[in-house]
Enzyme design. Structure first.
Site, PDB file in Angstrom:
ATOM      1  N   CYS A  46       0.838  -1.212   0.000  1.00 31.40           N
ATOM      2  CA  CYS A  46       0.000   0.000   0.000  1.00 31.40           C
ATOM      3  C   CYS A  46       0.869   1.256   0.000  1.00 31.40           C
ATOM      4  O   CYS A  46       0.597   2.204  -0.742  1.00 31.40           O
ATOM      5  CB  CYS A  46      -0.943   0.015   1.199  1.00 31.40           C
ATOM      6  SG  CYS A  46      -2.168  -1.310   1.159  1.00 31.40           S
ATOM      7  N   SER A  47       1.899   1.258   0.810  1.00 31.24           N
ATOM      8  CA  SER A  47       2.795   2.417   0.844  1.00 31.24           C
ATOM      9  C   SER A  47       3.438   2.627  -0.514  1.00 31.24           C
ATOM     10  O   SER A  47       3.525   3.761  -1.009  1.00 31.24           O
ATOM     11  CB  SER A  47       3.869   2.241   1.924  1.00 31.24           C
ATOM     12  OG  SER A  47       3.287   2.292   3.203  1.00 31.24           O
TER      13      SER A  47
END
Length: 152
Positions: A46-47
């Site tokens: 996600c990052s």
């Protein structure tokens, strides 16, 4: 039930990382919306995806495009993540009722209690024009977003 291309996008109102309410229908007639669901803030994939959106998606700063990202994280977690990563786009909290917006788009994993990796390009009329849903561990390709937006 999943939202399909050609259907009206379900409306929602969620708070962003600053506590400001954001309503999808407020962009109708004004902006195309790139709506990105992701599992959890601060997680590796996600990052990485959000950094790509920050660094390699200039379309998000166009006058006729709004980038909105959605997870089941609390607004407090999203604010901390936004401050850490310098994300300037909307990080919307689908925390409570838990995952309600992700469910309305058909991208909520009931067993894990998080959103899958679904992206929807919604035109100025509020119609879904493109979508992709990837399994939780599989990152999406930003070039696909760019091509879908360019076709509107």
């Amino acid at each position: 039930m999943a939202v399909e291309v050609g259907e009206q996008a379900p409306d929602f109102e969620l708070k962003d990382q600053h506590g400001t309410p954001v309503k999808l229908s407020s962009f109708r007639g004004k902006k195309n919306v790139v709506l990105v669901f992701y599992p959890l803030a601060f997680s590796g994939v996600c990052s990485g995806e959000m950094r790509v959106l920050r660094d390699e998606f200039p379309e998000a700063t166009a006058d006729d495009v709004e980038l909105l990202t959605v997870s089941v994280d609390s607004g407090f977690a999203l604010r901390a993540w936004s401050d850490t990563e310098k994300f300037e786009f909307g990080l919307l909290s689908d925390f409570w009722p838990h995952g309600e917006t992700a469910k309305s788009y058909g991208v909520f994993d009931e067993k894990m209690g998080i959103a899958t990796r679904g992206t929807f390009i919604i035109d100025k009329d509020g119609v879904v024009r493109w979508k992709i849903v990837n399994p939780i561990p599989q990152a999406r390709d930003i070039a696909e977003y760019q091509a879908a937006l360019a076709s509107l």
